[in-house]
Structures are given as C-alpha cells and as structure tokens.
Motif scaffolding. Structure first.
Motif, PDB file in Angstrom:
ATOM      1  N   VAL A  40       0.804  -1.089  -0.070  1.00  0.00           N
ATOM      2  CA  VAL A  40      -0.021  -0.094  -0.008  1.00  0.00           C
ATOM      3  C   VAL A  40       0.949   1.292   0.190  1.00  0.00           C
ATOM      4  O   VAL A  40       0.609   2.296  -0.949  1.00  0.00           O
ATOM      5  CB  VAL A  40      -0.855  -0.121   1.351  1.00  0.00           C
ATOM      6  CG1 VAL A  40      -1.714   1.134   1.153  1.00  0.00           C
ATOM      7  CG2 VAL A  40      -1.883  -1.171   1.323  1.00  0.00           C
ATOM      8  N   ALA A  41       1.827   1.315   0.844  1.00  0.00           N
ATOM      9  CA  ALA A  41       2.889   2.557   0.960  1.00  0.00           C
ATOM     10  C   ALA A  41       3.505   2.399  -0.652  1.00  0.00           C
ATOM     11  O   ALA A  41       3.613   3.718  -0.781  1.00  0.00           O
ATOM     12  CB  ALA A  41       3.702   2.229   1.933  1.00  0.00           C
ATOM     13  N   TRP A  42       3.950   1.630  -1.019  1.00  0.00           N
ATOM     14  CA  TRP A  42       4.585   1.638  -2.362  1.00  0.00           C
ATOM     15  C   TRP A  42       3.875   2.232  -3.523  1.00  0.00           C
ATOM     16  O   TRP A  42       4.165   3.201  -4.061  1.00  0.00           O
ATOM     17  CB  TRP A  42       5.063   0.305  -2.751  1.00  0.00           C
ATOM     18  CG  TRP A  42       6.075   0.253  -4.017  1.00  0.00           C
ATOM     19  CD1 TRP A  42       7.355   0.785  -3.873  1.00  0.00           C
ATOM     20  CD2 TRP A  42       5.934  -0.317  -5.140  1.00  0.00           C
ATOM     21  NE1 TRP A  42       8.007   0.567  -5.138  1.00  0.00           N
ATOM     22  CE2 TRP A  42       7.109  -0.107  -6.158  1.00  0.00           C
ATOM     23  CE3 TRP A  42       5.000  -0.710  -5.779  1.00  0.00           C
ATOM     24  CZ2 TRP A  42       7.260  -0.316  -7.364  1.00  0.00           C
ATOM     25  CZ3 TRP A  42       4.886  -1.316  -7.114  1.00  0.00           C
ATOM     26  CH2 TRP A  42       5.922  -1.299  -7.795  1.00  0.00           C
ATOM     27  N   TYR A  43       2.638   1.890  -3.517  1.00  0.00           N
ATOM     28  CA  TYR A  43       1.761   2.252  -4.705  1.00  0.00           C
ATOM     29  C   TYR A  43       1.250   3.717  -4.148  1.00  0.00           C
ATOM     30  O   TYR A  43       1.271   4.799  -5.155  1.00  0.00           O
ATOM     31  CB  TYR A  43       0.520   1.503  -4.998  1.00  0.00           C
ATOM     32  CG  TYR A  43       0.531   0.068  -5.441  1.00  0.00           C
ATOM     33  CD1 TYR A  43       1.202  -0.051  -6.878  1.00  0.00           C
ATOM     34  CD2 TYR A  43       0.875  -0.817  -4.813  1.00  0.00           C
ATOM     35  CE1 TYR A  43       1.306  -1.215  -7.505  1.00  0.00           C
ATOM     36  CE2 TYR A  43       1.356  -2.125  -5.491  1.00  0.00           C
ATOM     37  CZ  TYR A  43       1.453  -2.227  -6.879  1.00  0.00           C
ATOM     38  OH  TYR A  43       1.771  -3.292  -7.383  1.00  0.00           O
ATOM     39  N   ARG A  44       0.962   4.061  -3.120  1.00  0.00           N
ATOM     40  CA  ARG A  44       0.753   5.486  -2.702  1.00  0.00           C
ATOM     41  C   ARG A  44       1.903   6.443  -3.133  1.00  0.00           C
ATOM     42  O   ARG A  44       1.649   7.560  -3.601  1.00  0.00           O
ATOM     43  CB  ARG A  44       0.373   5.600  -1.063  1.00  0.00           C
ATOM     44  CG  ARG A  44      -1.007   4.798  -0.819  1.00  0.00           C
ATOM     45  CD  ARG A  44      -1.105   5.060   0.734  1.00  0.00           C
ATOM     46  NE  ARG A  44      -1.919   6.086   1.085  1.00  0.00           N
ATOM     47  CZ  ARG A  44      -2.331   6.379   2.347  1.00  0.00           C
ATOM     48  NH1 ARG A  44      -2.292   5.411   3.168  1.00  0.00           N
ATOM     49  NH2 ARG A  44      -3.088   7.556   2.430  1.00  0.00           N
ATOM     50  N   GLY A  45       2.961   5.794  -2.601  1.00  0.00           N
ATOM     51  CA  GLY A  45       4.204   6.705  -2.902  1.00  0.00           C
ATOM     52  C   GLY A  45       4.491   6.909  -4.538  1.00  0.00           C
ATOM     53  O   GLY A  45       4.689   7.929  -4.786  1.00  0.00           O
ATOM     54  N   LEU A  46       4.170   6.034  -5.340  1.00  0.00           N
ATOM     55  CA  LEU A  46       4.295   6.188  -6.893  1.00  0.00           C
ATOM     56  C   LEU A  46       3.200   7.049  -7.260  1.00  0.00           C
ATOM     57  O   LEU A  46       3.521   8.045  -8.252  1.00  0.00           O
ATOM     58  CB  LEU A  46       3.901   4.612  -7.432  1.00  0.00           C
ATOM     59  CG  LEU A  46       4.888   3.739  -7.599  1.00  0.00           C
ATOM     60  CD1 LEU A  46       4.497   2.533  -8.051  1.00  0.00           C
ATOM     61  CD2 LEU A  46       6.380   4.074  -8.005  1.00  0.00           C
ATOM     62  N   ALA A  47       1.934   7.145  -6.727  1.00  0.00           N
ATOM     63  CA  ALA A  47       1.073   8.144  -7.101  1.00  0.00           C
ATOM     64  C   ALA A  47       1.386   9.639  -6.442  1.00  0.00           C
ATOM     65  O   ALA A  47       1.464  10.446  -7.455  1.00  0.00           O
ATOM     66  CB  ALA A  47      -0.265   7.767  -6.461  1.00  0.00           C
ATOM     67  N   ARG A  48       1.914   9.686  -5.312  1.00  0.00           N
ATOM     68  CA  ARG A  48       2.384  10.822  -4.555  1.00  0.00           C
ATOM     69  C   ARG A  48       3.719  11.481  -5.647  1.00  0.00           C
ATOM     70  O   ARG A  48       3.316  12.728  -6.038  1.00  0.00           O
ATOM     71  CB  ARG A  48       2.537  10.802  -3.445  1.00  0.00           C
ATOM     72  CG  ARG A  48       3.277  12.020  -2.668  1.00  0.00           C
ATOM     73  CD  ARG A  48       3.422  11.730  -1.297  1.00  0.00           C
ATOM     74  NE  ARG A  48       4.529  10.731  -1.003  1.00  0.00           N
ATOM     75  CZ  ARG A  48       4.439   9.557  -0.655  1.00  0.00           C
ATOM     76  NH1 ARG A  48       3.311   8.807  -0.344  1.00  0.00           N
ATOM     77  NH2 ARG A  48       5.414   8.641  -0.419  1.00  0.00           N
ATOM     78  N   ASP A  49       4.515  10.789  -6.081  1.00  0.00           N
ATOM     79  CA  ASP A  49       5.411  11.288  -6.650  1.00  0.00           C
ATOM     80  C   ASP A  49       5.298  11.781  -8.213  1.00  0.00           C
ATOM     81  O   ASP A  49       5.845  12.461  -8.644  1.00  0.00           O
ATOM     82  CB  ASP A  49       6.585  10.228  -6.918  1.00  0.00           C
ATOM     83  CG  ASP A  49       7.513   9.672  -5.474  1.00  0.00           C
ATOM     84  OD1 ASP A  49       6.998  10.440  -4.583  1.00  0.00           O
ATOM     85  OD2 ASP A  49       7.946   8.679  -5.584  1.00  0.00           O
ATOM     86  N   ARG A  50       4.335  11.207  -8.730  1.00  0.00           N
ATOM     87  CA  ARG A  50       3.846  11.645  -9.807  1.00  0.00           C
ATOM     88  C   ARG A  50       2.952  13.169  -9.914  1.00  0.00           C
ATOM     89  O   ARG A  50       2.838  13.867 -10.842  1.00  0.00           O
ATOM     90  CB  ARG A  50       2.856  10.634 -10.807  1.00  0.00           C
ATOM     91  CG  ARG A  50       2.575  11.028 -12.103  1.00  0.00           C
ATOM     92  CD  ARG A  50       1.983   9.788 -12.852  1.00  0.00           C
ATOM     93  NE  ARG A  50       1.514  10.408 -14.165  1.00  0.00           N
ATOM     94  CZ  ARG A  50       2.502  10.241 -15.261  1.00  0.00           C
ATOM     95  NH1 ARG A  50       3.352   9.671 -15.430  1.00  0.00           N
ATOM     96  NH2 ARG A  50       1.772  10.676 -16.371  1.00  0.00           N
ATOM     97  N   GLY A  51       2.295  13.174  -8.852  1.00  0.00           N
ATOM     98  CA  GLY A  51       1.765  14.431  -8.580  1.00  0.00           C
ATOM     99  C   GLY A  51       0.315  14.234  -8.141  1.00  0.00           C
ATOM    100  O   GLY A  51      -0.302  13.256  -7.880  1.00  0.00           O
TER     101      GLY A  51
END
Length: 286
Positions: A40-51
């Motif tokens: 969950v943390a990994w996918y949230r981080g990917l979305a957050r990093d994109r904007g």
C-alpha cells in the motif's frame, strides 16, 4: 463456513476454483490481509511522486485495500475486479468513507485482459498483490499488459507486483501442512486454525494452493489436521519469472524502468518475496 467433501479435481476445475474461491468471502479476506501494508505504501508513493489528483486504474482491486487509501490521497481510482462479491464489499466500505473520498472511487466489474475502459484515460495503472498470477497463459498476460498500455496516457506508468518463484518452496511435500495459525473468525467468532499446502505443476507453471480451515483444538492440545477439514479453499497462482516479465513489458510496447525486490528496489536475489515492476508508456506509443 460450509463443509466441502474430498476428492481429486480435474485441472480445469482446479483453475476455476483457484481463481475465485479465495475471494468469495470478502470479510474473511480483509481479516487475513489486514496487516499487509508495505505494498500500500509503495503504490501510494508512486502516485504521490507523479503529482496530485492522478487518474488511476487498479487491476484486481478487490475490497479496496489499495484503492481506498489512494482515494483518501486525492486521486480518482477506477477499481476493476472480476468478482462481484469483492466489489460489493468495496462499495459498502466506501459508503463509510467521507463523501469526497467515495466520490473519487469507481468500482468496475471487468476482465483485466479486456478492460471496459477508453484509450489513454489513465495516468497510472496498478496491478498489485499478485493479480497477474491469476492469468494462466502467456497470451492472457500479454493481453493484460497491452490493455494497461492502451488505457495509459503517453508518459503514463504501469506498476505491478508478483511473487518471485521460490523453487525450493514450490517442491515442498504437498501433504504436509504449513503456516499453521490460530485465529478467531471475524464473522462467526469461532476459534479456528488456518493452514496450507500446495502442489506445483512445472508444465503449466501453476502452483495450486490449498487453504484449510479447521476447528481449533481445546488448548493446550497441539493442532493435528483432522481427516475432514471444515473447509478447503483453492488458490491457483501461475509463477512468473523475471525474464518473462521483461519480455511482456517490451512486447506490450512499454519501457521497463525498474524490476526490483520487496518494494525496496533491491536486486532480485534469494530471500526476495516480491518482484515489483515499474514501466512507462513511451510518448510515441498509441
């Protein structure tokens, strides 16, 4: 829980049950994976990093373990799953979320090899928690990867995770029980024992897992598998090797950015549980 009789199952039935049985009781499913948080943390981080406010398609969204946190983060999520029971439970969970969070979620009943979605409508496509392992042929896997590429905008990213095949584990004794765990059933309150074993078919690369639910013995007696379990749930996972993933990414017209282990980007090695892939749709790809 219903009691299920014993007896050998033909390969077609094993695949059918292995694709669906584990997901027919969403309340128990949520309970069993309530502590599974690193993905969950990994996918949230990917979305957050994109904007902020990304448009995300999640393949095999289930009960929303990943979809709902993404919606809480401000993203819109099309949550695709083939199991009505899982999506119904997701809708009920969304009803208990703040109205703005629920508004950003769109549950969709669909096939991840033929998505009922328009071209180039998603910034991100996620295929988490081994959903790709329910595609039992390379043709279906390639269809899924191509569908992910189709629905992405140019420059959009496709992320996924699947287990790294463990050849030693796959050849364990299929009669011996593993992962013996005492628990209280979240709905019935019954004291129960969870355990598993499995059989691997190297010809198809499918591991057929059997999940046993038994009545717990009176303590302090040790658990001994009874002749007839309360329930057996089948789970079929096709093993996908790293070079196959690299080929699927390229054949779908995507660019592989990384294929690392255990959500930390580490090199795949003995002791790695999960393969985590991240790829991009090139700007010229249609």
């Amino acid at each position: 829980m219903t009691r299920r009789g014993k007896g050998p199952l033909d390969p077609e039935t094993l695949l059918r049950l292995g694709t669906s049985e584990h997901y027919e009781d969403p309340e128990l499913y949520d309970f069993e994976y309530r502590d599974h948080r690193h993905d969950v943390a990994w996918y949230r981080g990917l979305a957050r990093d994109r904007g902020p406010r990304q448009r995300i398609v999640e393949l095999g969204a289930g009960t929303g373990r990943i979809s709902l946190p993404l919606c809480h983060d401000g993203h819109t999520v099309v949550a695709v799953d083939r199991m009505p029971s899982m999506l119904d439970h997701l809708r009920r969970k969304a009803e208990g979320a703040p109205s703005d969070v629920a508004a950003r979620l769109e549950p969709v009943l669909g096939d991840i090899t033929a998505l009922p979605l328009p071209d180039a409508g998603a910034d991100l496509v996620f295929a988490p928690f081994n959903v790709l392992m329910h595609l039992y042929s390379w043709e279906d896997l390639l269809r899924c990867f191509r569908e992910a590429a189709r629905v992405l905008v140019p420059g959009g990213r496709f992320a996924f995770d699947v287990l790294l095949p463990d050849l030693e584990w796959l050849t364990w004794d299929p009669e011996e029980r593993h992962s013996v765990t005492h628990f209280t059933h979240p709905r019935t309150g019954a004291a129960m024992v969870y355990s598993t074993n499995h059989t691997y078919d190297p010809h198809t690369q499918v591991c057929h897992v059997r999940i046993y639910y038994d009545d717990a013995p009176k303590r302090p007696r040790a658990f001994k598998p009874p002749p007839e379990p309360v329930q057996v749930v089948h789970l079929a996972h096709r093993q996908i090797f790293p070079e196959e993933l690299r080929h699927l990414v390229a054949a779908a017209g995507l660019t592989l950015d990384s294929l690392g282990g255990n959500f930390r980007g580490a090199r795949l090695a003995p002791g790695t549980d999960s393969q985590c892939g991240l790829c991009t749709k090139p700007s010229g790809h249609v």
